[in-house]
Write an enzyme that holds these catalytic residues in place. Structure first.
Site, PDB file in Angstrom:
ATOM      1  N   CYS A 171       0.913  -1.095  -0.118  1.00 28.23           N
ATOM      2  CA  CYS A 171      -0.063   0.031  -0.065  1.00 28.23           C
ATOM      3  C   CYS A 171       0.849   1.218  -0.049  1.00 28.23           C
ATOM      4  O   CYS A 171       1.600   1.379   1.115  1.00 28.23           O
ATOM      5  CB  CYS A 171      -1.087   0.012   1.338  1.00 28.23           C
ATOM      6  N   HIS A 172       0.902   1.941  -1.165  1.00 26.60           N
ATOM      7  CA  HIS A 172       1.839   2.990  -0.932  1.00 26.60           C
ATOM      8  C   HIS A 172       1.162   4.296  -1.874  1.00 26.60           C
ATOM      9  O   HIS A 172       1.848   5.390  -1.815  1.00 26.60           O
ATOM     10  CB  HIS A 172       3.127   2.719  -1.775  1.00 26.60           C
ATOM     11  N   ARG A 173       0.057   3.989  -2.557  1.00 25.00           N
ATOM     12  CA  ARG A 173      -0.379   5.131  -3.133  1.00 25.00           C
ATOM     13  C   ARG A 173      -0.837   6.361  -2.342  1.00 25.00           C
ATOM     14  O   ARG A 173      -1.516   6.058  -1.439  1.00 25.00           O
ATOM     15  CB  ARG A 173      -1.665   4.779  -4.247  1.00 25.00           C
ATOM     16  N   ARG A 196       6.424   5.830   3.049  1.00 22.77           N
ATOM     17  CA  ARG A 196       5.595   6.885   3.273  1.00 22.77           C
ATOM     18  C   ARG A 196       4.117   6.172   4.103  1.00 22.77           C
ATOM     19  O   ARG A 196       3.793   6.975   4.793  1.00 22.77           O
ATOM     20  CB  ARG A 196       5.128   7.179   1.715  1.00 22.77           C
TER      21      ARG A 196
END
Lengths: 352, 352
Positions: free
Chosen positions: B191-193, B224
């Site tokens: 999960c990085h968006r 992030r």
């Protein structure tokens, strides 16, 4: 320059605040500020002073400069004009900052990626939200390339500029007297494309063709062309009784000269469409033009830098038999653009 | 990463000299050089060391850096990959320098210009000469947008990368033992968006959905995302008996984990297609995907960051009933790309 009529039309809408960014890309800073004064545009709010540099350096400096301006000014929409490095880099800066983007003079193509402006056109039209095509050909190209929203054929803002300044152009006609030339008895020539100025053979063909015209030639020489003429030692071909060679001249004088010329010999997109507006035939000493309609209706003919072809077209000029369908619009492009932009911004506001 | 198989295929052609430029755009320099070692790519000839910065600053620095490199190296063709800021700025640098441009992973769209990568895709595909689409959907999009030359559906180079390294991936399966998880009894999650990491509600929905999975969750957290979890104080949701949370892991370990997972939960385009390659179902917690075929054939399902939808898809996973048409290619994309490039350059040489 193209900004002037759009700026004026948008000023009529009280909800719109406009900020002008001058990138300083123009080769001649004096000429550029001369134009600003002539056209009664306010002085730019920002000047990036990019100057004459390698294209990628110009891109980089404009991107960095606009990044800062966008961060403080937070515009809702950015308008870019034409196909310069400023156009494309301004477009990229807007799109990457998630700011809506409008492109004035959208959809034009020469289908030759070795022309630097062609890359600028392709980049800008890849990411715009509002596409203002000046011609049906431009509109059709955008549709062909799969754009299905925000595409408008509004006509060319260049005609608005001429119409808005009709009186000033009439006044500027005194330049004919000043140089001792009579309406319909001279040819207006411009030549600045690198393909022509960098090639002694091509430049010579153009000058030699002009030398066989019956009329005198009024030739405001682009600095690059003056340099080339010297470098290639072509001064001997430019007899002073035949040639009136000046430096860059103002916009209104240029219009006055095009309007009254027997014909134009040019490789400039601007002069091509201005010839069409003034119903003056033009010989295009460039490989092609994006202003297809001016060719289809007979006013302009593409000869390339080819002496024989230029003279052939020159001898057969016959403006009485050309049609004129106002294919570059009715002079209300900027009014239409302003209305579409205002509606777009209102709709976007409601969506948020 | 996508460069590795293409580099290898082009190396087979004795006439081709390759130069690698690393822009340094990767958020994690360590990860990037880790990949280089793992994939046996030579060290880059140039490193622009752009680092983590605002997109327009990255663009500007890459343009300036490449301008210098292009001037000294004079490449005949530039290859760009994917849809990063490096991709688009590399493409612009090439096109503005009148150098032929090939785009690997061309034609993909999410039809949402607020996604930064979408702008990069649009810019790059506006000016390329050779378009290597990884799927029929990508190919069709390029044709729809009026490209009529140089467009090829070659398949995805990602599959080549996996095929070329099958043995290394098998070796990397020891990571399962290392973390005490069994094949088919864990979920692999990424999960990085920014749309997910910047929004506490969305991030929470994803984590809460995962918490209801029967299996343990292997989650290599993007820096992030780790930051966001801390900032939003979501650590309490991540029970250590359920969650295996690591930093960035190597490419082969990632493949080993995807290959053996019951399913993936991801917002990464890379993991989506790698799931498809390994025939592991994937739940896409992003708004959409550009890898349409993986969805059409049943392997991947778009749920967005929606707890209810994620759980609904999770409960109905049924990989035995999905079809698999090798819609991302046959693992020979890089071989095809190399052949097309070699032919293109030969033809161009003859034209000059």
């Amino acid at each position: 320059m193209k900004l002037a009529p759009v700026y004026k039309s948008l000023s009529m809408h009280p909800d719109i605040d406009q900020i002008i960014v001058h990138t300083g890309q123009h080769y001649d800073q004096m000429m550029s500020s001369h134009f600003i004064t002539e056209l009664e545009i306010p002085q730019p709010n920002f000047n990036l002073q990019v100057g004459s540099q390698k294209p990628l350096i110009q891109f980089a400096q404009i991107l960095v400069g606009l990044d800062e301006i966008f961060e403080t000014e937070k515009p809702n929409l950015v308008i870019v004009y034409g196909d310069t490095n400023s156009t494309a880099s301004g477009a990229i800066a807007a799109a990457k900052s998630n700011i809506s983007l409008a492109h004035v003079e959208s959809g034009l193509r020469e289908y030759d990626k070795s022309i630097p402006e062609e890359i600028n056109k392709l980049l800008t039209d890849a990411i715009a939200d509002l596409y203002f095509a000046p011609t049906q050909t431009g509109y059709d190209e955008l549709i062909r390339c799969g754009k299905n929203e925000g595409v408008y054929n509004v006509g060319d803002v260049g005609l608005d500029l001429i119409n808005n300044n009709a009186q000033k152009i009439i006044k500027a006609e005194r330049i004919l007297e000043q140089y001792g030339i009579d309406p319909n008895h001279y040819v207006f020539m411009t030549c600045h494309r690198q393909a022509n100025t960098d090639d002694v053979h091509k430049l010579k063909q153009i000058i030699e063709a002009a030398n066989q015209f019956e009329e005198r030639i009024f030739f405001p020489a682009h600095p690059r062309t003056s340099k080339a003429i010297k470098a290639f030692s072509l001064e001997g071909l430019l007899d002073k009784s035949k040639w009136i060679i000046t430096g860059p001249i103002g916009f209104f004088e240029t219009q006055a000269l095009i309007k009254n010329a027997k014909c134009c010999l040019t490789d400039s997109g601007g002069v091509i469409k201005e010839s069409y507006f003034h119903k003056t035939p033009a010989i295009i000493c460039d490989k092609q033009t994006e202003w297809i309609e001016t060719v289809k209706e007979g006013w302009c003919t593409v000869t390339g830098p080819d002496k024989k072809k230029i003279l052939q077209v020159y001898k057969n000029l016959d403006s009485k038999n050309y049609i004129h369908n106002n294919s570059l619009g009715e002079g209300d492009a900027s009014k239409k653009i302003a209305e579409i932009i205002v509606n777009y911004l209102q709709q976007k506001k409601h969506e948020v």
